[in-house]
Design a protein around this motif. Structure first.
Motif, PDB file in Angstrom:
ATOM      1  N   ASP A  51      -4.636 -50.307 -16.959  1.00  0.00           N
ATOM      2  CA  ASP A  51      -5.225 -51.161 -15.932  1.00  0.00           C
ATOM      3  C   ASP A  51      -4.218 -51.309 -14.803  1.00  0.00           C
ATOM      4  OD1 ASP A  51      -7.522 -51.642 -17.489  1.00  0.00           O
ATOM      5  OD2 ASP A  51      -6.503 -53.247 -18.573  1.00  0.00           O
ATOM      6  N   LEU A  52      -4.727 -51.556 -13.597  1.00  0.00           N
ATOM      7  CA  LEU A  52      -3.851 -51.544 -12.430  1.00  0.00           C
ATOM      8  C   LEU A  52      -4.271 -52.614 -11.432  1.00  0.00           C
ATOM      9  CD1 LEU A  52      -1.595 -50.007 -10.808  1.00  0.00           C
ATOM     10  CD2 LEU A  52      -3.456 -48.627  -9.823  1.00  0.00           C
ATOM     11  N   ILE A  53      -3.279 -53.293 -10.851  1.00  0.00           N
ATOM     12  CA  ILE A  53      -3.503 -54.210  -9.735  1.00  0.00           C
ATOM     13  C   ILE A  53      -2.798 -53.642  -8.515  1.00  0.00           C
ATOM     14  CG2 ILE A  53      -3.041 -56.505  -8.791  1.00  0.00           C
ATOM     15  CD1 ILE A  53      -3.283 -57.649 -11.580  1.00  0.00           C
ATOM     16  N   ILE A  54      -3.555 -53.488  -7.433  1.00  0.00           N
ATOM     17  CA  ILE A  54      -3.017 -52.963  -6.176  1.00  0.00           C
ATOM     18  C   ILE A  54      -2.993 -54.098  -5.169  1.00  0.00           C
ATOM     19  CG2 ILE A  54      -3.332 -51.286  -4.319  1.00  0.00           C
ATOM     20  CD1 ILE A  54      -4.903 -49.548  -6.290  1.00  0.00           C
ATOM     21  N   THR A  55      -1.810 -54.465  -4.723  1.00  0.00           N
ATOM     22  CA  THR A  55      -1.681 -55.523  -3.726  1.00  0.00           C
ATOM     23  C   THR A  55      -1.174 -54.931  -2.424  1.00  0.00           C
ATOM     24  OG1 THR A  55       0.575 -56.069  -4.399  1.00  0.00           O
ATOM     25  CG2 THR A  55      -1.202 -57.251  -5.478  1.00  0.00           C
ATOM     26  N   ALA A  56      -1.915 -55.140  -1.378  1.00  0.00           N
ATOM     27  CA  ALA A  56      -1.530 -54.657  -0.050  1.00  0.00           C
ATOM     28  C   ALA A  56      -2.354 -55.411   0.968  1.00  0.00           C
ATOM     29  CB  ALA A  56      -1.760 -53.147   0.079  1.00  0.00           C
ATOM     30  N   GLY A  57      -1.894 -55.432   2.201  1.00  0.00           N
ATOM     31  CA  GLY A  57      -2.565 -56.186   3.244  1.00  0.00           C
ATOM     32  C   GLY A  57      -3.961 -55.667   3.530  1.00  0.00           C
ATOM     33  N   THR A  58      -4.731 -56.486   4.239  1.00  0.00           N
ATOM     34  CA  THR A  58      -6.070 -56.089   4.660  1.00  0.00           C
ATOM     35  C   THR A  58      -5.991 -54.820   5.502  1.00  0.00           C
ATOM     36  OG1 THR A  58      -6.732 -58.408   4.692  1.00  0.00           O
ATOM     37  CG2 THR A  58      -8.122 -56.874   5.899  1.00  0.00           C
ATOM     38  N   ALA A 208      -1.253 -65.062  -6.083  1.00  0.00           N
ATOM     39  CA  ALA A 208      -0.509 -66.303  -6.242  1.00  0.00           C
ATOM     40  C   ALA A 208       0.451 -66.228  -7.417  1.00  0.00           C
ATOM     41  CB  ALA A 208      -1.484 -67.468  -6.442  1.00  0.00           C
ATOM     42  N   ASP A 209       0.028 -65.576  -8.485  1.00  0.00           N
ATOM     43  CA  ASP A 209       0.801 -65.559  -9.725  1.00  0.00           C
ATOM     44  C   ASP A 209       0.521 -64.230 -10.420  1.00  0.00           C
ATOM     45  OD1 ASP A 209       1.431 -65.813 -12.526  1.00  0.00           O
ATOM     46  OD2 ASP A 209       1.535 -67.975 -12.262  1.00  0.00           O
ATOM     47  N   GLU A 210       1.539 -63.372 -10.500  1.00  0.00           N
ATOM     48  CA  GLU A 210       1.326 -62.041 -11.073  1.00  0.00           C
ATOM     49  C   GLU A 210       0.867 -62.113 -12.516  1.00  0.00           C
ATOM     50  OE1 GLU A 210       4.580 -59.401 -10.577  1.00  0.00           O
ATOM     51  OE2 GLU A 210       4.346 -59.250  -8.403  1.00  0.00           O
ATOM     52  N   ARG A 211       1.496 -62.985 -13.309  1.00  0.00           N
ATOM     53  CA  ARG A 211       1.129 -63.105 -14.720  1.00  0.00           C
ATOM     54  C   ARG A 211      -0.327 -63.554 -14.873  1.00  0.00           C
ATOM     55  NH1 ARG A 211       2.259 -61.672 -20.030  1.00  0.00           N
ATOM     56  NH2 ARG A 211       1.230 -63.173 -21.369  1.00  0.00           N
ATOM     57  N   ALA A 221      -4.603 -58.654 -22.954  1.00  0.00           N
ATOM     58  CA  ALA A 221      -3.475 -57.722 -22.856  1.00  0.00           C
ATOM     59  C   ALA A 221      -2.873 -57.731 -21.453  1.00  0.00           C
ATOM     60  CB  ALA A 221      -3.921 -56.308 -23.235  1.00  0.00           C
ATOM     61  N   PRO A 222      -2.445 -58.889 -20.975  1.00  0.00           N
ATOM     62  CA  PRO A 222      -1.909 -58.955 -19.609  1.00  0.00           C
ATOM     63  C   PRO A 222      -0.642 -58.128 -19.418  1.00  0.00           C
ATOM     64  CG  PRO A 222      -1.500 -61.009 -20.783  1.00  0.00           C
ATOM     65  CD  PRO A 222      -2.425 -60.206 -21.640  1.00  0.00           C
ATOM     66  N   ASP A 223       0.154 -57.989 -20.476  1.00  0.00           N
ATOM     67  CA  ASP A 223       1.415 -57.257 -20.348  1.00  0.00           C
ATOM     68  C   ASP A 223       1.204 -55.761 -20.151  1.00  0.00           C
ATOM     69  OD1 ASP A 223       2.852 -59.588 -20.624  1.00  0.00           O
ATOM     70  OD2 ASP A 223       3.023 -59.405 -22.800  1.00  0.00           O
ATOM     71  N   ALA A 224       0.016 -55.280 -20.475  1.00  0.00           N
ATOM     72  CA  ALA A 224      -0.258 -53.848 -20.332  1.00  0.00           C
ATOM     73  C   ALA A 224      -0.746 -53.486 -18.938  1.00  0.00           C
ATOM     74  CB  ALA A 224      -1.297 -53.414 -21.371  1.00  0.00           C
ATOM     75  N   VAL A 225      -0.969 -54.496 -18.084  1.00  0.00           N
ATOM     76  CA  VAL A 225      -1.466 -54.242 -16.734  1.00  0.00           C
ATOM     77  C   VAL A 225      -0.301 -53.843 -15.835  1.00  0.00           C
ATOM     78  CG1 VAL A 225      -2.625 -55.231 -14.721  1.00  0.00           C
ATOM     79  CG2 VAL A 225      -3.366 -55.872 -17.026  1.00  0.00           C
ATOM     80  N   CYS A 226      -0.503 -52.771 -15.098  1.00  0.00           N
ATOM     81  CA  CYS A 226       0.501 -52.295 -14.149  1.00  0.00           C
ATOM     82  C   CYS A 226       0.218 -52.905 -12.775  1.00  0.00           C
ATOM     83  CB  CYS A 226       0.454 -50.771 -14.065  1.00  0.00           C
ATOM     84  SG  CYS A 226       1.571 -50.058 -12.844  1.00  0.00           S
ATOM     85  N   PRO A 229       3.013 -53.739  -6.236  1.00  0.00           N
ATOM     86  CA  PRO A 229       3.148 -54.794  -5.230  1.00  0.00           C
ATOM     87  C   PRO A 229       3.200 -54.234  -3.823  1.00  0.00           C
ATOM     88  CG  PRO A 229       5.265 -54.360  -6.247  1.00  0.00           C
ATOM     89  CD  PRO A 229       4.257 -53.498  -6.973  1.00  0.00           C
ATOM     90  N   ARG A 230       3.161 -55.146  -2.862  1.00  0.00           N
ATOM     91  CA  ARG A 230       3.279 -54.754  -1.466  1.00  0.00           C
ATOM     92  C   ARG A 230       4.556 -53.969  -1.224  1.00  0.00           C
ATOM     93  NH1 ARG A 230       1.012 -57.865   2.815  1.00  0.00           N
ATOM     94  NH2 ARG A 230      -0.680 -59.209   2.156  1.00  0.00           N
ATOM     95  N   SER A 231       4.522 -53.087  -0.266  1.00  0.00           N
ATOM     96  CA  SER A 231       5.712 -52.348   0.125  1.00  0.00           C
ATOM     97  C   SER A 231       6.738 -53.302   0.707  1.00  0.00           C
ATOM     98  CB  SER A 231       5.358 -51.284   1.167  1.00  0.00           C
ATOM     99  OG  SER A 231       6.524 -50.728   1.712  1.00  0.00           O
ATOM    100  N   SER A 232       8.002 -53.008   0.505  1.00  0.00           N
ATOM    101  CA  SER A 232       9.074 -53.828   1.047  1.00  0.00           C
ATOM    102  C   SER A 232       9.226 -53.647   2.548  1.00  0.00           C
ATOM    103  CB  SER A 232      10.403 -53.484   0.361  1.00  0.00           C
ATOM    104  OG  SER A 232      10.713 -52.119   0.548  1.00  0.00           O
ATOM    105  N   LEU A 233       8.560 -52.618   3.104  1.00  0.00           N
ATOM    106  CA  LEU A 233       8.635 -52.385   4.545  1.00  0.00           C
ATOM    107  C   LEU A 233       7.748 -53.405   5.250  1.00  0.00           C
ATOM    108  CD1 LEU A 233       8.395 -48.488   4.605  1.00  0.00           C
ATOM    109  CD2 LEU A 233      10.450 -49.894   4.785  1.00  0.00           C
TER     110      LEU A 233
END
Length: 754
Positions: A51-58, A208-211, A221-226, A229-233
């Motif tokens: 499973d995957l969470i993709i965080t990035a701006g609009t 708000a909260d990655e966990r 199985a939250p620990d199995a989710v990849c 995060p947003r790019s550091s740029l």
């Protein structure tokens, strides 16, 4: 072709793994490179085991980051024509589905992969065809997904038995809400009914909260989710807070009687409209005006300015009360790149509906959440090298010798500064802890029975609670809920001799109605009437109003005599023992972190760089008042027969303190940043603070009994008082902090007032 697409330098480590036809589609779009978030997501999703969470701006390419690899994998399957949806996209808005449908159809057409959109505006013939021969990608809302399972539960295996991927867009809009609980339950019910175990992909501009976000996506199985995060740029940000001073309510003409500070002759509104016109004309912008009334007022003013100057109309209104056709016309106008346009809107365009490239965003007032503010900011600067631009307009009342301290503290300005500071620091609003969501759980029990034609109590427990969806509900609470639903007076369920739960008489009617599909409802408002029968106005029931306390409405102070939940009325009488606390501040405190940052802004001498001259003057006035009232070391001050308490805590903790004072026989008035208590109750207040500081804290459920209108969520009306008290206490009250809070307030209180 690979050499033409890469992460900016002409090379790409991920492009080569995409299906050849997907590569060809990318090439035809004229892309010079994959975006960084796409480079990172493609190998994870092509592997198909996490499973995957993709965080990035609009507008950062999140959707393509998910679907480029998903479509590549679907295109490479050996039997793509087999029945069953292979990928499902779920999002909260029909308009967003319509946007994504156009993009997805374009991508999938070359690969002969069918794309089906499914929501309330889609024709029954398209839905019937999709039920008969489900294939490819399904784009759907939670409510339509609920309708499929409730009406056609027997088709679940056929429709979702080969489901490989589920993509949840705008995931942050679901987390911590009844609708989010429904979606979690729906996904688990599909897994059980179809025998599938699809990879889940969450897309979000803010977390708000990655966990907690991982637990939302995969509860057990939250620990199995990849997480990607947003790019550091960092993108260049341009922020400005503009301050405006409006005459006090007494100085406005009688025709302007309005509680929102947006009266037709309000010079600050006129000035804001002129600045918006001068700044945004000829550009492409979104203006978040707060209320629907504000949207209409500003849209009319901007249209009048255009007409008076003889220039083309560029400003359009957009809110939930407008027809779909009107909203879509405004969206189409924004997408027309040949002409400039701006939309004045409520939160309707806060999520990722495509309205083209936005150059800047404006916001009138502080807004409700830091996450929402960040989401709005992310709508601008979507083009490479373009800055994200936001202007925030704040209105404060002109001060006089008679001004209320909360007006002089410039709470709106300080809250806005605090929220912008937290946004720049990367802070997000926390997910509410420990919610029971009994209204949604009751709904899901009934929906599960409808889907399966009946289910055992243990089966319902396994699918809804043991699955981790309603993780905070224990067996005792679940049994009490089932007993309540089976009560003959409630009539939602019955139990067959073999133990199977079946719909009761009222349950049958609810299942047959369209009302069963959605768990959300519009916010209720209560009429406020005097003992003479005169209507004062309306007020939302959240935060709750308690008999015996005071409230502020229409610029006057009222004592609450009775709350009639059946008539949806609050009976009041004019408050005695002091002048009404007339002030223009917000009556609900924001989150604890925002309150803490507000206090820091008051106490420090640092000057944010994003303030205009007027906002800088408002900040200086606020800090001067803060010191004049002695709030640097005090927790209270006196004003015209009222003690103003400053607990410096957020809504859940302040609500617990207010109800503890009500239980003790006091008459507190919630005033946003402060709590008002009549000065004649000072001795009783000190006694109660000492009791709380000593650890004699009432149980949250006991405090909840003092709240009359606890029916807030859609199906709360089916719960009994005991369950309502329990649910309300878990969601709205935090008593754990009361001893520490009372001790600190007592120390400062005694120090400042003697």
């Amino acid at each position: 072709m690979t050499s033409n697409v890469g992460p900016g330098d002409g090379t790409s480590s991920a492009f080569q793994f995409l299906h050849e036809k997907v590569q060809r589609w990318i090439w035809r779009q004229g892309w010079e490179s994959l975006r960084e978030i796409q480079e990172r997501s493609i190998p994870v999703l092509l592997a198909g085991d996490r499973d995957l969470i993709i965080t990035a701006g609009t507008a950062s390419g999140k959707t393509e980051a998910a679907f480029l690899p998903i479509i590549s994998r679907l295109a490479g399957e050996s039997s793509p024509s087999a029945l069953g949806f292979r990928a499902m996209y779920v999002c909260p808005l029909r308009a967003l589905i319509n946007d994504q449908f156009v993009r997805m159809e374009c991508l999938c057409a070359e690969l002969d992969i069918e794309v089906t959109r499914w929501h309330g505006d889609v024709s029954t013939s398209i839905k019937a065809k999709a039920r008969k021969t489900p294939r490819g990608v399904l784009l759907i809302t939670p409510e339509s997904l609920e309708a499929i399972l409730v009406r056609h539960g027997q088709l679940a295996r056929r429709m979702f038995g080969v489901l490989s991927y589920v993509v949840i867009d705008e995931m942050h809009a679901f987390i911590g809400s009844p609708r989010g609980k429904q979606l979690q339950s729906l996904l688990h019910r599909i897994d059980v009914a179809s025998g599938s175990h699809a990879i889940r992909v969450g897309l979000s501009a803010t977390l708000a909260d990655e966990r907690a976000s991982c637990a939302f996506l995969r509860p057990l199985a939250p620990d199995a989710v990849c997480i990607l995060p947003r790019s550091s740029l960092g993108q260049e940000l341009k922020l400005q807070l503009r301050g405006y001073v409006t005459p006090s309510r007494g100085c406005l003409s009688p025709a302007s009687g309005d509680n929102e500070g947006d009266a037709p002759d309000d010079p600050s509104q006129i000035a804001i409209a002129h600045h918006l016109f001068d700044t945004l004309r000829g550009k492409r912008s979104l203006v978040f005006a707060g209320s629907r009334k504000n949207v209409e007022n500003y849209a009319v003013r901007l249209a009048d300015l255009s007409k008076s100057l003889g220039v083309p109309e560029e400003f359009f209104a957009h809110h939930g009360n407008l027809s779909k056709e009107h909203r879509e016309d405004a969206e189409r106008r924004m997408k027309d790149t040949t002409r400039p346009a701006s939309i004045v809107c409520t939160t309707t365009l806060e999520l990722g509906i495509d309205v083209g490239a936005i150059e800047s965003v404006a916001q009138i007032g502080p807004g409700h959440t830091v996450s929402g503010m960040r989401q709005r900011l992310g709508r601008s600067g979507r083009r490479l090298g373009q800055a994200a631009v936001m202007r925030v307009y704040i209105q404060e009342e002109a001060l006089s010798e008679k001004s209320h301290p909360l007006d002089a503290l410039r709470c709106g300005t300080i809250q806005t500064i605090a929220m912008l500071n937290l946004m720049l620091q990367g802070w997000n609003d926390p997910i509410p802890p420990g919610r029971l969501d009994l209204s949604t759980l009751l709904h899901q029990v009934l929906a599960l029975i409808a889907q399966n034609g009946g289910i055992s109590a243990s089966g319902a427990w396994n699918q809804l609670v043991a699955s981790g969806v309603f993780a905070d509900v224990d067996q005792a609470i679940f049994k009490r809920l089932l007993r309540r639903m089976g009560n003959p007076d409630v009539g939602l369920i019955e139990q067959a001799p073999d133990g199977t739960l079946l719909p009761g008489p009222k349950g049958e009617k609810l299942i047959e109605s369209r009302d069963i599909y959605a768990v959300f409802s519009t916010a209720e408002e209560y009429r406020v009437v005097t003992t003479e029968g005169r209507s004062v106005g309306q007020t939302p029931i959240d935060p709750p109003v308690v008999a015996g306390q005071f409230m502020v409405l229409g610029g006057r102070r009222w004592r609450v005599l009775e709350v009639d939940v059946h008539r949806k009325e609050i009976l009041v009488s004019p408050a005695s023992g002091g002048k009404p606390p007339e002030f223009g501040g917000e009556l609900r405190p924001p989150a604890d972190a925002v309150i803490s940052e507000m206090r820091r802004v008051y106490e420090t001498v640092s000057i944010p760089t994003f303030l205009d001259r007027s906002a800088l003057e408002l900040l200086a006035e606020a800090r001067t008042t803060f010191d004049r009232l002695g709030l640097r070391h005090a927790a209270a001050c006196r004003h015209e027969g009222v003690l103003l308490l400053f607990p410096w805590v957020g809504e859940r903790r302040q609500q617990a303190l207010i109800l503890a004072l009500v239980k003790a026989g006091l008459e507190p008035t919630p005033l946003g940043l402060a709590i008002g208590v009549p000065s004649i109750e000072e001795k009783a207040l000190l006694t109660e603070l000492k009791r709380l500081a000593a650890g004699e804290v009432p149980e949250p459920r006991e405090l909840a009994t003092f709240v009359s209108q606890k029916v807030i969520e859609k199906f709360d009306g089916y719960l009994d008082d005991d369950l309502l008290n329990l649910a309300f206490a878990r969601e709205h009250l935090d008593t754990s902090f009361l001893p520490q809070l009372a001790a600190e307030m007592l120390r400062c209180f005694l120090c400042s007032l003697g």
